[in-house]
Design a protein around this motif. Sequence first.
Motif, PDB file in Angstrom:
ATOM      1  N   ALA A 251       0.830  -1.209   0.000  1.00  0.00           N
ATOM      2  CA  ALA A 251       0.000   0.000   0.000  1.00  0.00           C
ATOM      3  C   ALA A 251       0.866   1.262   0.000  1.00  0.00           C
ATOM      4  N   PRO A 252       0.358   2.343  -0.584  1.00  0.00           N
ATOM      5  CA  PRO A 252       1.089   3.617  -0.559  1.00  0.00           C
ATOM      6  C   PRO A 252       1.323   4.090   0.871  1.00  0.00           C
ATOM      7  N   ALA A 253       2.415   4.770   1.093  1.00  0.00           N
ATOM      8  CA  ALA A 253       2.778   5.226   2.436  1.00  0.00           C
ATOM      9  C   ALA A 253       1.755   6.215   2.984  1.00  0.00           C
ATOM     10  N   LEU A 254       1.543   6.139   4.295  1.00  0.00           N
ATOM     11  CA  LEU A 254       0.683   7.074   5.013  1.00  0.00           C
ATOM     12  C   LEU A 254       1.442   7.595   6.226  1.00  0.00           C
ATOM     13  N   ALA A 255       1.136   8.790   6.652  1.00  0.00           N
ATOM     14  CA  ALA A 255       1.743   9.320   7.869  1.00  0.00           C
ATOM     15  C   ALA A 255       1.276   8.483   9.057  1.00  0.00           C
ATOM     16  N   PRO A 256       2.131   8.258  10.046  1.00  0.00           N
ATOM     17  CA  PRO A 256       1.757   7.428  11.199  1.00  0.00           C
ATOM     18  C   PRO A 256       0.449   7.866  11.845  1.00  0.00           C
ATOM     19  N   SER A 265     -10.690  -1.958   2.163  1.00  0.00           N
ATOM     20  CA  SER A 265      -9.709  -2.065   3.244  1.00  0.00           C
ATOM     21  C   SER A 265      -9.494  -0.727   3.922  1.00  0.00           C
ATOM     22  N   VAL A 266      -9.391  -0.767   5.263  1.00  0.00           N
ATOM     23  CA  VAL A 266      -9.103   0.427   6.046  1.00  0.00           C
ATOM     24  C   VAL A 266      -7.639   0.357   6.457  1.00  0.00           C
ATOM     25  N   LEU A 267      -6.844   1.298   5.962  1.00  0.00           N
ATOM     26  CA  LEU A 267      -5.410   1.303   6.200  1.00  0.00           C
ATOM     27  C   LEU A 267      -5.032   2.366   7.224  1.00  0.00           C
ATOM     28  N   VAL A 268      -3.974   2.073   7.982  1.00  0.00           N
ATOM     29  CA  VAL A 268      -3.440   3.018   8.955  1.00  0.00           C
ATOM     30  C   VAL A 268      -1.947   3.160   8.707  1.00  0.00           C
ATOM     31  N   GLY A 269      -1.464   4.388   8.723  1.00  0.00           N
ATOM     32  CA  GLY A 269      -0.050   4.634   8.538  1.00  0.00           C
ATOM     33  C   GLY A 269       0.763   4.280   9.774  1.00  0.00           C
ATOM     34  N   THR A 270       1.994   3.815   9.555  1.00  0.00           N
ATOM     35  CA  THR A 270       2.911   3.461  10.646  1.00  0.00           C
ATOM     36  C   THR A 270       4.264   4.107  10.363  1.00  0.00           C
ATOM     37  N   GLY A 271       5.260   3.721  11.140  1.00  0.00           N
ATOM     38  CA  GLY A 271       6.598   4.217  10.908  1.00  0.00           C
ATOM     39  C   GLY A 271       7.256   3.630   9.684  1.00  0.00           C
ATOM     40  N   SER A 272       6.618   2.622   9.074  1.00  0.00           N
ATOM     41  CA  SER A 272       7.115   2.062   7.809  1.00  0.00           C
ATOM     42  C   SER A 272       5.959   2.055   6.814  1.00  0.00           C
ATOM     43  N   HIS A 273       5.490   0.882   6.412  1.00  0.00           N
ATOM     44  CA  HIS A 273       4.348   0.808   5.500  1.00  0.00           C
ATOM     45  C   HIS A 273       3.042   0.685   6.282  1.00  0.00           C
ATOM     46  N   PRO A 274       1.889   0.874   5.640  1.00  0.00           N
ATOM     47  CA  PRO A 274       0.615   0.804   6.359  1.00  0.00           C
ATOM     48  C   PRO A 274       0.267  -0.606   6.838  1.00  0.00           C
ATOM     49  N   VAL A 275      -0.673  -0.658   7.757  1.00  0.00           N
ATOM     50  CA  VAL A 275      -1.304  -1.906   8.169  1.00  0.00           C
ATOM     51  C   VAL A 275      -2.795  -1.786   7.886  1.00  0.00           C
ATOM     52  N   GLU A 276      -3.449  -2.932   7.785  1.00  0.00           N
ATOM     53  CA  GLU A 276      -4.890  -2.957   7.523  1.00  0.00           C
ATOM     54  C   GLU A 276      -5.626  -3.362   8.786  1.00  0.00           C
ATOM     55  N   GLN A 297     -17.825   6.985   9.947  1.00  0.00           N
ATOM     56  CA  GLN A 297     -17.025   8.194  10.163  1.00  0.00           C
ATOM     57  C   GLN A 297     -17.363   9.237   9.098  1.00  0.00           C
ATOM     58  N   ALA A 298     -17.529  10.489   9.505  1.00  0.00           N
ATOM     59  CA  ALA A 298     -17.908  11.551   8.568  1.00  0.00           C
ATOM     60  C   ALA A 298     -16.860  11.711   7.469  1.00  0.00           C
ATOM     61  N   SER A 299     -15.596  11.691   7.858  1.00  0.00           N
ATOM     62  CA  SER A 299     -14.512  11.837   6.881  1.00  0.00           C
ATOM     63  C   SER A 299     -13.314  11.047   7.387  1.00  0.00           C
ATOM     64  N   LEU A 300     -13.061   9.900   6.778  1.00  0.00           N
ATOM     65  CA  LEU A 300     -11.986   9.027   7.253  1.00  0.00           C
ATOM     66  C   LEU A 300     -10.626   9.710   7.133  1.00  0.00           C
ATOM     67  N   GLU A 301     -10.474  10.560   6.123  1.00  0.00           N
ATOM     68  CA  GLU A 301      -9.192  11.233   5.903  1.00  0.00           C
ATOM     69  C   GLU A 301      -8.819  12.159   7.058  1.00  0.00           C
ATOM     70  N   SER A 302      -9.824  12.595   7.819  1.00  0.00           N
ATOM     71  CA  SER A 302      -9.537  13.497   8.926  1.00  0.00           C
ATOM     72  C   SER A 302      -9.318  12.741  10.247  1.00  0.00           C
ATOM     73  N   VAL A 303      -9.492  11.411  10.195  1.00  0.00           N
ATOM     74  CA  VAL A 303      -9.320  10.592  11.412  1.00  0.00           C
ATOM     75  C   VAL A 303      -7.828  10.322  11.620  1.00  0.00           C
ATOM     76  N   VAL A 304      -7.367  10.558  12.827  1.00  0.00           N
ATOM     77  CA  VAL A 304      -5.969  10.276  13.173  1.00  0.00           C
ATOM     78  C   VAL A 304      -5.934   9.544  14.504  1.00  0.00           C
ATOM     79  N   PHE A 305      -5.320   8.353  14.492  1.00  0.00           N
ATOM     80  CA  PHE A 305      -5.141   7.628  15.736  1.00  0.00           C
ATOM     81  C   PHE A 305      -4.001   8.241  16.534  1.00  0.00           C
ATOM     82  N   GLU A 306      -4.230   8.380  17.820  1.00  0.00           N
ATOM     83  CA  GLU A 306      -3.238   9.011  18.696  1.00  0.00           C
ATOM     84  C   GLU A 306      -2.298   7.991  19.318  1.00  0.00           C
TER      85      GLU A 306
END
Length: 306
Positions: A251-256, A265-276, A297-306
């Motif tokens: 998958a394309p890189a995402l910010a952590p 698929s719902v992807l989450v960015g990590t310190g390397s490549h994403p996870v699903e 979720q209203a807008s998944l792109e605005s969701v950030v896991f802390e």
Amino acid sequence: MRVLFAGTPAVAVPSLNALAEAGFDVVAVLTRPDAPVGRKRVLTPSPVAARAAELGIEVIHAAKVNAEVTARIAATAPDVAAIVAYGGLVPRAALDIPRYGWINLHFSLLPAWRGAAPVQRSVIAGDDITGAVTFRLEEGLDTGPVLGTLTEAVRPGDTSGALLERLSHSGAVLLAQTLSAVEAGKSVAVPQQGEVSLAPKLTIDDGRLDWQQPALAIGRRARGVTPEPGAWTTLDGQRLKLEPVLLRPDAPALAPGTLALAGKSVLVGTGSHPVELTRVQPAGKKMMAAADWARGQASLESVVFE
């Protein structure tokens, strides 16, 4: 041979069954007291206590092996004591009661992962091979000489729960074989050799995923804390429980910590490549498929896991 069996959780039940089926005279079972279970907090016997009752074996409930419990153990006159995940320390006075001592089934290749959570720590660390040993119990933490050993491969998708389930059955066979060798005078105790590592009990904080870490480390941690204490992250200050994630190096890189959809698929960015994400559980709700949660979720792109 008269055997005192000490154990509490479900992973100890196969060992109790194995000893009973092998014809050992299990004279009593030492287990932790009944504990509250479920949302209604109903006092419930431990899995080992419940199985002992079915087998008609005397049960000694004790959170701590004190003088009174030691006297009750002595009254059963055991030749040997077998212990599997009892959940408490055994003092010298009790260790000295059986003429063959106490034999512990431990789910690691000692001296690796001494402590309460050896399988969980092994999965989190990314071990390829683990196993189980039987050893003579001493006052030190899992320091006694080894009597028997088996090895088990850690499979790529193993959670600690799945791996421990396999080890509980193979380890039960090992325990019965060890007691038979002890009874026959053919057991050989070998001092532990190798690098020592510790496996303290997991806390809730051990289940928190750090999205700054590489995907491989996040995947291992999520599998290592499943089913207990469980993997989680925070979103808008609330805890979101997670089932084990899938690695997505394609998958394309995402910010952590940032999220994106790739098809269903719902992807989450990590310190390397994403996870699903596979399944998630928001606070106060049931576990659900990640895709179903994402649709809410209203807008998944605005969701950030802390």
